[in-house]
Structure formats: C-alpha cells, structure tokens
Write an enzyme that holds these catalytic residues in place. Structure first.
Site, PDB file in Angstrom:
ATOM      1  N   GLU A 139      55.664  53.117  80.238  1.00  0.00           N
ATOM      2  CA  GLU A 139      54.605  53.826  79.999  1.00  0.00           C
ATOM      3  C   GLU A 139      54.019  53.643  78.619  1.00  0.00           C
ATOM      4  OE1 GLU A 139      53.338  55.720  82.124  1.00  0.00           O
ATOM      5  OE2 GLU A 139      54.974  55.313  83.585  1.00  0.00           O
ATOM      6  N   GLU A 148      48.257  58.152  73.071  1.00  0.00           N
ATOM      7  CA  GLU A 148      47.434  57.623  74.173  1.00  0.00           C
ATOM      8  C   GLU A 148      46.174  57.078  73.331  1.00  0.00           C
ATOM      9  OE1 GLU A 148      44.851  59.329  78.039  1.00  0.00           O
ATOM     10  OE2 GLU A 148      46.153  60.747  76.886  1.00  0.00           O
ATOM     11  N   ASN A 186      52.347  71.540  80.103  1.00  0.00           N
ATOM     12  CA  ASN A 186      53.518  70.754  79.648  1.00  0.00           C
ATOM     13  C   ASN A 186      54.099  70.999  78.394  1.00  0.00           C
ATOM     14  OD1 ASN A 186      54.505  69.448  82.287  1.00  0.00           O
ATOM     15  ND2 ASN A 186      52.488  68.240  81.843  1.00  0.00           N
TER      16      ASN A 186
END
Length: 286
Positions: A139, A148, A186
């Site tokens: 990932e 990101e 989250n």
C-alpha cells in the site's frame, strides 16, 4: 483499501467499533524479557513487546497479552525488543523506506493490540507479522510514502453524513501511514479506540510513527472490511493470507476482481516470509 496504481491507496474502510487499549506513557524500567521455555510462578515479572507483565499463577509458554495468565503492568523503558521480526529483518524487508517509518515506531505501537503476532505457535506469529507487513509494503510502496500524494482526492475522504462531520476540514482525512489510513469515520473510530483525538488532529498519523502503525494495527485487528473476518483472525485461525486480501479489498481483488494484484501481494508475502525464515502456509489467494 483500493489497489495502488500511480500511488496511493484510498483505504476506504467501513466504520465499526474497536476495542484497543489506550496508549499509556512509559515509566517503569522493563523487567527481564519473557521466555517461552521458562516456568513462571505467581507474581513472576517479565517484559514483552515493551510492556511489563506479572504472572497470576504458574505458567509456561503462555504469551503475555495473548492469554489471561498475565496481568498487564503498563509500558516500560529500557527493554529489549522481542517482536517476532527483528530490526535487521525489518531493514531488509524495507530497504528504501522513508525515514519516518522506524522499527521502534512499530515496536512502540504493539501495546495497542497485544494479541497481534503474539497468538499461537511461532510459525503462526511469524506469518501474521509477515502478512501485515506485506500489505504495508504494497500500500505504501515499500514504506516510501507517508501520505497519499494525489492531493486532488483529499476532499473526497470527508463523509459529511457522519454526525461528527469533518472538524479538521474537508480535505484533512486523506490517506496516511503504512496502509494509507483515510476517511473521517475511520479517524473517529480508530482515535476513540486508541485514546487519540484523530478526528480533530488527523495529522498525528503523519507526524508520529507509533500512531501511524497503531492506525494500521487498529484496522488489522478489529475491522472485517469487505471480508468476513479480521485479518488477525484470518492469520491465527488458519484461513490464510488470501483472506487478509479479502478483508482489505474484497471483490476489487478477490474472486477474479484483479488476479494480477492478488498475485503481486502473494509474491511480496512469500518474499517476506522467506526473509524471516518461515513458510507462508496455505490459503494464499482469494
């Protein structure tokens, strides 16, 4: 979590309850490191995964944190790591990682979920650690990315239908950490479980290596995602590595969704199990 292309996964996890113990501040010196071959009697003190433990009764080969034999006495300082993967192996697994991702940061995070890589026999413990690090490798591209990189997608990760909204800003809940942890729901759920205000301060995940690893462990140990079990359960129950892929990405990869991505994850898992000297086991694909 979605598959990486030009980097990075969006980690679109589903919200759910979690049950991690809140982080504590290290204070006491570490007792001698626990040994699986030593007999301990009631009151016997050991350290394991950076925490002190005392035996409630006679015990041998019962991992502290994985059974009720041991009483958790809290974090300790000055101990020796007894994680199933050594620092040298960690370095070999991630030779090009960003300096943010320290081995010590991972060790410091283990207190949050003491059953992680600490349940079952040595092979089971090693496979779980290898599987977890495999997905981190995949990932974050070998732990080269802390957050990101596609900033144009940051605003998407705010779900205003949640009653708590996005108090840190609409673009504050982008992917961070070893599994590119994202979405406001989250951050809220993991923060509540870990005793951290990640909803209001999501930047902690890219500022503190231990917090980054803790968010990844939160998902691994408590969330089924699109699968039918947590990744932790998949590895300790014998379901196998393939079910951890399902818990992360479901039909996006499994059941013919993206066989090339599944094969790439399996190849990384086999590489990592080779580095740490354990067999990958069965159930590799989904």
């Amino acid at each position: 979590m979605t598959v990486l292309s030009a980097v990075i996964a969006t980690a679109a996890f589903l919200p759910a309850a979690a049950n991690a113990a809140p982080a504590t501040t290290a204070s006491a010196p570490c007792a001698p490191v626990w040994s699986s071959s030593t007999v301990y009697r009631a009151g016997g003190a050991v350290s394991h995964h950076g925490r002190n433990w005392t035996a409630k009764w006679w015990t041998r080969n019962d991992n502290p944190g994985a059974t009720r034999v041991w009483k958790d006495r809290g974090a300790c300082t000055g101990g020796v790591s007894d994680f199933v993967i050594s620092e040298a192996e960690f370095d070999e697994i991630f030779p090009d990682r960003d300096a943010f991702y320290t081995y010590q940061g991972l060790i410091d995070a283990l207190h949050a979920y003491p059953r992680f890589a600490n349940t079952g026999n040595e092979a089971t413990r090693s496979r779980e650690a290898a599987a977890f690090l495999t997905h981190a490798d995949f990932e974050s591209v070998g732990l080269q990315y802390v957050k990101e990189i596609n900033e144009a997608n940051y605003w998407i990760k705010c779900d205003y239908s949640q009653p708590f909204g996005c108090p840190a800003g609409q673009s504050a809940y982008y992917g961070r950490g070893p599994i590119m942890f994202s979405w406001n729901f989250n951050y809220k759920a993991a923060g509540d479980a870990l005793g951290l205000d990640l909803l209001n301060n999501p930047w902690l995940v890219e500022q503190d290596p231990s917090v980054a690893w803790q968010t990844a462990l939160w998902y691994w140990n408590t969330q089924n995602g699109p699968g039918t079990m947590t990744s932790h359960h998949a590895m300790v129950s014998g379901a196998g590595f393939g079910e951890t892929i399902r818990s992360l990405n479901g039909s996006l990869e499994c059941d013919g969704g993206n066989p090339a991505s599944v094969a790439a994850r399996v190849a990384k898992y086999e590489r990592i199990t080779g580095i740490i000297g354990t067999k990958p086991g069965s159930g590799l694909t989904c």
